[in-house]
Design a protein around this motif. Structure first.
Motif, mmCIF file in Angstrom:
data_model
loop_
_atom_site.group_PDB
_atom_site.id
_atom_site.type_symbol
_atom_site.label_atom_id
_atom_site.label_comp_id
_atom_site.label_asym_id
_atom_site.label_seq_id
_atom_site.Cartn_x
_atom_site.Cartn_y
_atom_site.Cartn_z
ATOM 1 N N LYS A 71 0.819 -1.212 0.000
ATOM 2 C CA LYS A 71 0.000 0.000 0.000
ATOM 3 C C LYS A 71 0.856 1.267 0.000
ATOM 4 N N GLU A 72 1.894 1.312 0.816
ATOM 5 C CA GLU A 72 2.750 2.499 0.899
ATOM 6 C C GLU A 72 3.447 2.765 -0.436
ATOM 7 N N ASP A 73 3.859 1.695 -1.108
ATOM 8 C CA ASP A 73 4.507 1.835 -2.409
ATOM 9 C C ASP A 73 3.541 2.418 -3.438
ATOM 10 N N TYR A 74 2.286 1.932 -3.417
ATOM 11 C CA TYR A 74 1.319 2.446 -4.374
ATOM 12 C C TYR A 74 0.976 3.905 -4.082
ATOM 13 N N ILE A 75 0.886 4.274 -2.806
ATOM 14 C CA ILE A 75 0.601 5.674 -2.456
ATOM 15 C C ILE A 75 1.727 6.569 -2.963
ATOM 16 N N GLU A 76 2.972 6.128 -2.813
ATOM 17 C CA GLU A 76 4.106 6.896 -3.323
ATOM 18 C C GLU A 76 4.068 6.980 -4.849
ATOM 19 N N LEU A 77 3.767 5.876 -5.516
ATOM 20 C CA LEU A 77 3.633 5.854 -6.970
ATOM 21 C C LEU A 77 2.573 6.846 -7.429
ATOM 22 N N PHE A 78 1.432 6.842 -6.774
ATOM 23 C CA PHE A 78 0.324 7.719 -7.148
ATOM 24 C C PHE A 78 0.673 9.186 -6.912
ATOM 25 N N SER A 79 1.287 9.485 -5.766
ATOM 26 C CA SER A 79 1.578 10.892 -5.447
ATOM 27 C C SER A 79 2.674 11.479 -6.330
ATOM 28 N N LEU A 80 3.531 10.648 -6.899
ATOM 29 C CA LEU A 80 4.585 11.138 -7.791
ATOM 30 C C LEU A 80 4.176 11.137 -9.270
ATOM 31 N N LYS B 213 12.481 0.600 -5.902
ATOM 32 C CA LYS B 213 11.356 0.455 -6.825
ATOM 33 C C LYS B 213 11.611 1.202 -8.125
ATOM 34 N N LEU B 214 10.894 0.785 -9.145
ATOM 35 C CA LEU B 214 10.842 1.513 -10.410
ATOM 36 C C LEU B 214 9.387 1.932 -10.598
ATOM 37 N N PHE B 215 9.149 3.240 -10.680
ATOM 38 C CA PHE B 215 7.808 3.752 -10.930
ATOM 39 C C PHE B 215 7.682 3.992 -12.422
ATOM 40 N N VAL B 216 6.643 3.431 -13.021
ATOM 41 C CA VAL B 216 6.459 3.542 -14.463
ATOM 42 C C VAL B 216 5.180 4.331 -14.732
ATOM 43 N N TYR B 217 5.325 5.408 -15.512
ATOM 44 C CA TYR B 217 4.205 6.272 -15.866
ATOM 45 C C TYR B 217 4.109 6.341 -17.382
ATOM 46 N N TRP B 218 2.920 6.035 -17.889
ATOM 47 C CA TRP B 218 2.700 6.154 -19.329
ATOM 48 C C TRP B 218 1.678 7.248 -19.552
ATOM 49 N N ARG B 219 2.073 8.267 -20.283
ATOM 50 C CA ARG B 219 1.292 9.471 -20.562
ATOM 51 C C ARG B 219 1.126 10.294 -19.302
ATOM 52 N N LYS B 220 0.971 11.590 -19.491
ATOM 53 C CA LYS B 220 0.906 12.492 -18.356
ATOM 54 C C LYS B 220 -0.503 12.970 -18.063
ATOM 55 N N LYS C 129 -4.850 12.200 -17.364
ATOM 56 C CA LYS C 129 -5.654 11.421 -16.435
ATOM 57 C C LYS C 129 -5.824 9.974 -16.874
ATOM 58 N N ASP C 130 -5.832 9.729 -18.160
ATOM 59 C CA ASP C 130 -6.058 8.381 -18.681
ATOM 60 C C ASP C 130 -4.782 7.551 -18.798
ATOM 61 N N GLY C 131 -3.666 8.063 -18.337
ATOM 62 C CA GLY C 131 -2.416 7.325 -18.422
ATOM 63 C C GLY C 131 -2.378 6.164 -17.443
ATOM 64 N N ASP C 132 -1.494 5.236 -17.707
ATOM 65 C CA ASP C 132 -1.310 4.070 -16.838
ATOM 66 C C ASP C 132 -0.130 4.304 -15.911
ATOM 67 N N ILE C 133 -0.252 3.808 -14.694
ATOM 68 C CA ILE C 133 0.862 3.847 -13.746
ATOM 69 C C ILE C 133 0.982 2.463 -13.118
ATOM 70 N N PHE C 134 2.217 2.039 -12.904
ATOM 71 C CA PHE C 134 2.468 0.803 -12.174
ATOM 72 C C PHE C 134 3.887 0.855 -11.638
ATOM 73 N N LEU C 135 4.186 -0.046 -10.730
ATOM 74 C CA LEU C 135 5.531 -0.073 -10.149
ATOM 75 C C LEU C 135 6.120 -1.457 -10.299
ATOM 76 N N ILE C 136 7.450 -1.493 -10.293
ATOM 77 C CA ILE C 136 8.192 -2.747 -10.367
ATOM 78 C C ILE C 136 9.177 -2.742 -9.207
ATOM 79 N N PRO C 137 9.082 -3.708 -8.295
ATOM 80 C CA PRO C 137 10.074 -3.775 -7.222
ATOM 81 C C PRO C 137 11.465 -4.049 -7.798
#
Length: 190
Positions: free
Chosen positions: A15-24, A143-150, A152-160
């Protein structure tokens, strides 16, 4: 798919990792700047309203720049920015927690990278995310934070970026392939 062109990862998302991914994420960051700009616009309106009240109701000399009102407005701007950004941080954290509970809580996240088509297949629904110039990877220590497009409809995910030997080998294979093509933006988090 054959093993030479496809790399598959399976891992849990904390959960903490996803919150960090989302906020960045770029979209959330951009909204933060819009909030500051809205505060500035509100400050200008309030300042000129106070000048108008000072001139019309109190019958003082007309002057656009009044030091006492200017100082009051600047202080008010900083207070409103701090309040707005704290409120915004709480709202984005709440939204991130809701997204996490909806999509990741208690589930194993599956990520597949196809070297031939240069795209990620994200999650169980296998959403296609191309590794092109709209993809940005932010490296942190673990972690690696991956953001596709900037937008609202972009995808975000993380890779440990930690785990067993097989996981690290697969992560390195993905990063080497993505870096060799050269279109993806890769930066280190501050």
């Amino acid at each position: 798919m054959n093993k030479d062109t496809s790399v598959t990862l399976q891992y849990s998302v904390e959960k903490e990792d996803y919150i960090e991914l989302f906020s960045l994420s770029p979209f959330v960051k951009r909204l933060r700047y819009f909030a500051i700009a809205a505060n500035f616009l509100l400050l200008v309106i309030v300042y000129f309203a106070m000048v108008f009240v000072d001139v019309v109701l109190l019958n003082n000399e007309p002057a656009i720049f009044q030091v006492n009102l200017l100082i009051f407005s600047v202080v008010l701007f900083f207070i409103s920015c701090v309040y707005t950004l704290l409120k915004y941080k709480n709202i984005s954290k709440t939204q991130a927690e809701e997204n996490y509970e909806e999509c990741y809580s208690g589930r194993i996240f599956r990520l597949e990278y196809n070297k031939h088509s240069r795209e990620f297949l994200v999650g169980n629904r296998k959403r296609r995310v191309p590794a092109n110039n709209e993809l940005e990877i932010v490296k942190t220590e673990r972690k690696l934070f991956v953001y596709w497009r900037k937008d609202k409809d972009g995808d975000i995910f993380l890779i440990p970026n930690h785990g067993d030997e097989c996981h690290l080998t697969n992560v390195n294979a993905i990063m080497n392939d993505v870096q060799s093509k050269g279109k993806v933006k890769i930066r280190t988090a501050k």
